[in-house]
Design an enzyme around this catalytic site. Sequence first.
Site, PDB file in Angstrom:
ATOM      1  N   GLY A  86       0.817  -1.210   0.000  1.00 41.48           N
ATOM      2  CA  GLY A  86       0.000   0.000   0.000  1.00 41.48           C
ATOM      3  C   GLY A  86       0.844   1.250   0.000  1.00 41.48           C
ATOM      4  O   GLY A  86       0.537   2.236   0.671  1.00 41.48           O
ATOM      5  N   SER A 120      -4.181  -1.395  14.644  1.00 38.52           N
ATOM      6  CA  SER A 120      -4.923  -0.191  15.002  1.00 38.52           C
ATOM      7  C   SER A 120      -5.357  -0.315  16.449  1.00 38.52           C
ATOM      8  O   SER A 120      -5.581  -1.410  16.962  1.00 38.52           O
ATOM      9  CB  SER A 120      -6.155  -0.031  14.114  1.00 38.52           C
ATOM     10  OG  SER A 120      -7.016   0.979  14.623  1.00 38.52           O
ATOM     11  N   TYR A 149     -13.582  -4.456  10.741  1.00 42.26           N
ATOM     12  CA  TYR A 149     -12.257  -3.827  10.717  1.00 42.26           C
ATOM     13  C   TYR A 149     -11.498  -4.120  12.010  1.00 42.26           C
ATOM     14  O   TYR A 149     -10.315  -4.494  11.976  1.00 42.26           O
ATOM     15  CB  TYR A 149     -12.411  -2.318  10.527  1.00 42.26           C
ATOM     16  CG  TYR A 149     -11.105  -1.570  10.477  1.00 42.26           C
ATOM     17  CD1 TYR A 149     -10.304  -1.596   9.338  1.00 42.26           C
ATOM     18  CD2 TYR A 149     -10.657  -0.824  11.566  1.00 42.26           C
ATOM     19  CE1 TYR A 149      -9.104  -0.903   9.283  1.00 42.26           C
ATOM     20  CE2 TYR A 149      -9.457  -0.134  11.527  1.00 42.26           C
ATOM     21  CZ  TYR A 149      -8.692  -0.180  10.384  1.00 42.26           C
ATOM     22  OH  TYR A 149      -7.500   0.503  10.344  1.00 42.26           O
ATOM     23  N   ASN A 178       1.555   3.467  -2.379  1.00 44.40           N
ATOM     24  CA  ASN A 178       1.373   4.507  -3.391  1.00 44.40           C
ATOM     25  C   ASN A 178       0.668   5.755  -2.884  1.00 44.40           C
ATOM     26  O   ASN A 178       0.697   6.795  -3.534  1.00 44.40           O
ATOM     27  CB  ASN A 178       0.599   3.959  -4.591  1.00 44.40           C
ATOM     28  CG  ASN A 178      -0.831   3.592  -4.239  1.00 44.40           C
ATOM     29  OD1 ASN A 178      -1.047   2.643  -3.485  1.00 44.40           O
ATOM     30  ND2 ASN A 178      -1.800   4.317  -4.764  1.00 44.40           N
ATOM     31  N   GLY A 218      -1.236   7.953   0.912  1.00 45.30           N
ATOM     32  CA  GLY A 218      -1.417   8.019   2.357  1.00 45.30           C
ATOM     33  C   GLY A 218      -0.131   7.807   3.121  1.00 45.30           C
ATOM     34  O   GLY A 218       0.952   8.217   2.700  1.00 45.30           O
ATOM     35  N   ILE A 219      -0.256   7.127   4.264  1.00 41.09           N
ATOM     36  CA  ILE A 219       0.926   6.909   5.086  1.00 41.09           C
ATOM     37  C   ILE A 219       1.891   5.914   4.451  1.00 41.09           C
ATOM     38  O   ILE A 219       3.084   5.930   4.747  1.00 41.09           O
ATOM     39  CB  ILE A 219       0.565   6.476   6.523  1.00 41.09           C
ATOM     40  CG1 ILE A 219      -0.230   5.160   6.527  1.00 41.09           C
ATOM     41  CG2 ILE A 219      -0.183   7.578   7.248  1.00 41.09           C
ATOM     42  CD1 ILE A 219      -0.466   4.611   7.927  1.00 41.09           C
ATOM     43  N   GLY A 220       1.388   5.062   3.564  1.00 41.02           N
ATOM     44  CA  GLY A 220       2.282   4.155   2.856  1.00 41.02           C
ATOM     45  C   GLY A 220       3.252   4.917   1.975  1.00 41.02           C
ATOM     46  O   GLY A 220       4.449   4.629   1.948  1.00 41.02           O
TER      47      GLY A 220
END
Length: 308
Positions: free
Chosen positions: A33, A162, A188, A35, A37-39
Amino acid sequence: MSDLEWIVKVPEVKHFTFDKIPDLTGKVAVVTGGNNGIGYTTCRELARQNAHVFVLSRTVEKGQAAVEKIKSETGNQNVEFLKLDLKSLKSVHECAESFLARNLPLHILINNAGVTTSKFSLTEEGIQEEFGVNHVGHFLFTNLLLEKIKASQPARIVNLSSHAHKLVEGENFFEKLNDPAQGPGARYSLSKLANVLFTTELNKRYLKETKVYANSVHPGVINTNMLTRNHFSAPDMFFTNSISPEDGVITTLYCATSPEIEQKNYRAKYFEPFGNECESSTYAQDEDLAKRFWEYTEKLINEKFPQK
């Protein structure tokens, strides 16, 4: 547990900051992931410190665009794209094989990608999507790369969980995984509990006698697109307590790069902003439950995607 109870108070003093990231010349890092946000920010900061970074994304165009942007921002040309769709166990296998074919070491694996959906949905193999993407795909990907990681030690594995894992209540976890009546928050949260349990059992089974340090993190409530897509019923305080992607990667980068991890022998620990070791939930500390989740996941993968 109410929404208010699981809001994490953001510390005023940061235990770790970007300027504490050591020089990573010669280190190879893989970020799922990566590409946006935090990635993306994680990949950028690893590249800024001279790591050879692989940006993993299910969208080729977005992944390659992220690679070029990171190269431009950091001057580091050792940034590459690999396609990974965690909704497909076939794609997970292909991505792992593509990386291994490069015959490179792997010093840092960051299982960053995550998803939350408004409606009950399934992966390509028919696994409940949050559980399939957030846990099962990363479980398989990590295990496929594990021998390479061990051969590259000292190395790190960082699993993004999380604080929401503390929302899990009751029992019958495995029945809940496939129950369409479970709401978005419940699905989630259970997938995030699985992330912590995976980290615990991974360490117990394979990493105790190694210099591979696997830990899980709550990056914070990040002000990214994923936050706006979340379907938790949350008060305004939830959103005003969110942090930027810049701050949201600090805990991940602490676990991935800080010399303290090795110095203090942090293994199967749970961290919250900003690089602070914290206590996970009672369920997350249940070693028998961790073993059962591992066995359940192995069986599920073998049933849904049997290998010759």
